[in-house]
Design a protein around this motif. Sequence first.
Motif, mmCIF file in Angstrom:
data_model
loop_
_atom_site.group_PDB
_atom_site.id
_atom_site.type_symbol
_atom_site.label_atom_id
_atom_site.label_comp_id
_atom_site.label_asym_id
_atom_site.label_seq_id
_atom_site.Cartn_x
_atom_site.Cartn_y
_atom_site.Cartn_z
ATOM 1 N N GLN A 97 -6.785 7.501 14.348
ATOM 2 C CA GLN A 97 -7.027 8.125 13.046
ATOM 3 C C GLN A 97 -5.732 8.696 12.476
ATOM 4 O O GLN A 97 -5.453 8.547 11.282
ATOM 5 N N LEU A 98 -4.961 9.346 13.338
ATOM 6 C CA LEU A 98 -3.697 9.931 12.883
ATOM 7 C C LEU A 98 -2.699 8.847 12.487
ATOM 8 O O LEU A 98 -2.015 8.966 11.463
ATOM 9 N N ASP A 99 -2.628 7.775 13.270
ATOM 10 C CA ASP A 99 -1.726 6.671 12.936
ATOM 11 C C ASP A 99 -2.089 6.064 11.580
ATOM 12 O O ASP A 99 -1.214 5.755 10.776
ATOM 13 N N ALA A 100 -3.386 5.912 11.314
ATOM 14 C CA ALA A 100 -3.831 5.356 10.026
ATOM 15 C C ALA A 100 -3.461 6.296 8.884
ATOM 16 O O ALA A 100 -3.024 5.849 7.816
ATOM 17 N N LYS A 101 -3.614 7.604 9.091
ATOM 18 C CA LYS A 101 -3.252 8.577 8.059
ATOM 19 C C LYS A 101 -1.744 8.571 7.811
ATOM 20 O O LYS A 101 -1.292 8.644 6.674
ATOM 21 N N ILE A 102 -0.951 8.468 8.881
ATOM 22 C CA ILE A 102 0.504 8.413 8.736
ATOM 23 C C ILE A 102 0.906 7.176 7.956
ATOM 24 O O ILE A 102 1.750 7.232 7.053
ATOM 25 N N GLU A 103 0.283 6.036 8.266
ATOM 26 C CA GLU A 103 0.575 4.789 7.559
ATOM 27 C C GLU A 103 0.229 4.912 6.075
ATOM 28 O O GLU A 103 1.008 4.515 5.205
ATOM 29 N N LEU A 104 -0.938 5.501 5.779
ATOM 30 C CA LEU A 104 -1.347 5.676 4.388
ATOM 31 C C LEU A 104 -0.411 6.633 3.659
ATOM 32 O O LEU A 104 -0.006 6.371 2.516
ATOM 33 N N LEU A 105 -0.041 7.726 4.303
ATOM 34 C CA LEU A 105 0.869 8.685 3.676
ATOM 35 C C LEU A 105 2.237 8.059 3.408
ATOM 36 O O LEU A 105 2.829 8.265 2.341
ATOM 37 N N THR A 106 2.752 7.294 4.358
ATOM 38 C CA THR A 106 4.048 6.640 4.184
ATOM 39 C C THR A 106 3.991 5.633 3.044
ATOM 40 O O THR A 106 4.867 5.602 2.175
ATOM 41 N N LYS A 107 2.947 4.820 3.033
ATOM 42 C CA LYS A 107 2.765 3.813 1.986
ATOM 43 C C LYS A 107 2.656 4.484 0.613
ATOM 44 O O LYS A 107 3.287 4.056 -0.356
ATOM 45 N N THR A 108 1.868 5.543 0.538
ATOM 46 C CA THR A 108 1.677 6.257 -0.720
ATOM 47 C C THR A 108 2.987 6.896 -1.175
ATOM 48 O O THR A 108 3.352 6.800 -2.350
ATOM 49 N N ARG A 109 3.695 7.538 -0.254
ATOM 50 C CA ARG A 109 4.974 8.156 -0.611
ATOM 51 C C ARG A 109 5.933 7.115 -1.169
ATOM 52 O O ARG A 109 6.577 7.324 -2.194
ATOM 53 N N ASN A 110 6.019 5.969 -0.512
ATOM 54 C CA ASN A 110 6.937 4.923 -0.956
ATOM 55 C C ASN A 110 6.539 4.370 -2.323
ATOM 56 O O ASN A 110 7.390 4.106 -3.157
ATOM 57 N N LYS A 111 5.243 4.196 -2.543
ATOM 58 C CA LYS A 111 4.795 3.704 -3.846
ATOM 59 C C LYS A 111 5.038 4.740 -4.938
ATOM 60 O O LYS A 111 5.403 4.393 -6.053
ATOM 61 N N LEU A 112 4.794 6.006 -4.609
ATOM 62 C CA LEU A 112 5.036 7.054 -5.601
ATOM 63 C C LEU A 112 6.517 7.150 -5.941
ATOM 64 O O LEU A 112 6.886 7.312 -7.102
ATOM 65 N N ASP A 113 7.370 7.044 -4.931
ATOM 66 C CA ASP A 113 8.811 7.062 -5.180
ATOM 67 C C ASP A 113 9.198 5.922 -6.110
ATOM 68 O O ASP A 113 9.978 6.089 -7.040
ATOM 69 N N GLY A 114 8.637 4.745 -5.851
ATOM 70 C CA GLY A 114 8.993 3.562 -6.623
ATOM 71 C C GLY A 114 8.393 3.548 -8.014
ATOM 72 O O GLY A 114 9.033 3.148 -8.969
ATOM 73 N N CYS A 115 7.150 3.978 -8.149
ATOM 74 C CA CYS A 115 6.472 3.865 -9.441
ATOM 75 C C CYS A 115 6.691 5.080 -10.332
ATOM 76 O O CYS A 115 7.165 4.950 -11.450
ATOM 77 N N ILE A 116 6.337 6.235 -9.840
ATOM 78 C CA ILE A 116 6.466 7.419 -10.668
ATOM 79 C C ILE A 116 7.937 7.786 -10.854
ATOM 80 O O ILE A 116 8.361 8.191 -11.918
ATOM 81 N N GLY A 117 8.712 7.575 -9.822
ATOM 82 C CA GLY A 117 10.126 7.935 -9.887
ATOM 83 C C GLY A 117 10.997 6.951 -10.641
ATOM 84 O O GLY A 117 12.121 7.260 -11.021
ATOM 85 N N CYS A 126 5.890 -2.623 -14.969
ATOM 86 C CA CYS A 126 5.422 -1.496 -14.148
ATOM 87 C C CYS A 126 4.312 -1.943 -13.204
ATOM 88 O O CYS A 126 3.361 -2.608 -13.607
ATOM 89 N N LYS A 127 4.444 -1.566 -11.952
ATOM 90 C CA LYS A 127 3.453 -1.938 -10.943
ATOM 91 C C LYS A 127 2.132 -1.202 -11.131
ATOM 92 O O LYS A 127 1.124 -1.585 -10.562
ATOM 93 N N LEU A 128 2.140 -0.128 -11.915
ATOM 94 C CA LEU A 128 0.909 0.606 -12.173
ATOM 95 C C LEU A 128 0.179 0.109 -13.412
ATOM 96 O O LEU A 128 -0.952 0.500 -13.669
ATOM 97 N N PRO A 142 -7.613 5.298 -7.451
ATOM 98 C CA PRO A 142 -6.214 4.892 -7.645
ATOM 99 C C PRO A 142 -5.865 3.693 -6.773
ATOM 100 O O PRO A 142 -5.173 3.795 -5.774
ATOM 101 N N ARG A 143 -6.345 2.534 -7.141
ATOM 102 C CA ARG A 143 -6.196 1.309 -6.349
ATOM 103 C C ARG A 143 -4.749 0.922 -6.102
ATOM 104 O O ARG A 143 -4.424 0.398 -5.048
ATOM 105 N N PHE A 144 -3.870 1.071 -7.058
ATOM 106 C CA PHE A 144 -2.492 0.602 -6.899
ATOM 107 C C PHE A 144 -1.712 1.474 -5.919
ATOM 108 O O PHE A 144 -0.750 1.003 -5.315
ATOM 109 N N VAL A 145 -2.106 2.700 -5.780
ATOM 110 C CA VAL A 145 -1.372 3.594 -4.880
ATOM 111 C C VAL A 145 -2.060 3.698 -3.527
ATOM 112 O O VAL A 145 -1.439 3.563 -2.494
ATOM 113 N N LEU A 146 -3.379 3.910 -3.522
ATOM 114 C CA LEU A 146 -4.079 4.138 -2.261
ATOM 115 C C LEU A 146 -4.813 2.914 -1.720
ATOM 116 O O LEU A 146 -5.204 2.892 -0.575
ATOM 117 N N GLY A 147 -5.021 1.932 -2.553
ATOM 118 C CA GLY A 147 -5.777 0.782 -2.105
ATOM 119 C C GLY A 147 -5.021 -0.511 -2.383
ATOM 120 O O GLY A 147 -3.804 -0.506 -2.533
#
Length: 150
Positions: A97-117, A126-128, A142-147
């Motif tokens: 469960q923790l590994d899945a949450k870490i993967e999701l957080l990392t993926k989300t952080r990277n997408k947020l850095d790339g899209c919002i930033g 724009c990817k969004l 929020p399919r593009f960021v979390l899904g």
Amino acid sequence: MTDGNQLISIGTLAKRTGVAVSAIRYYETKGLLMSLRTNGNQRRFLRSDIRRISFILIAQKLGLGLTEIEQELAALPQGRTPTVKDWQKLSRSIRSQLDAKIELLTKTRNKLDGCIGCGCLSLTRCKLYNPEDRAGVAGPGPRFVLGSAR
């Protein structure tokens, strides 16, 4: 009686964990803790319940809900101090469960850095950007960021 099996009052448990007495009572009603009663009907907890509450607090910080925490704690013995082996089993159980949450957080952080930033504000690159609501077929949220909408 061993150290971990020493009985302590609810006030002592609250003081040692930083958790309100009302929260300890709530955890007890949810089956996360079990108290013993004195002849005067006062609650007494095992000293080792300090670790149970610590686990609850850590698990909540990690994003586990009380239902998940309840399921994990159900695997620990009631009425005795959990052993190192007991805690290791619990740790292995939540690791995926923790590994899945870490993967999701990392993926989300990277997408947020790339899209919002990125600041592109382009409706073509724009990817969004979601022309004709293509992401809507995959469901709400929020399919593009979390899904995965594409």
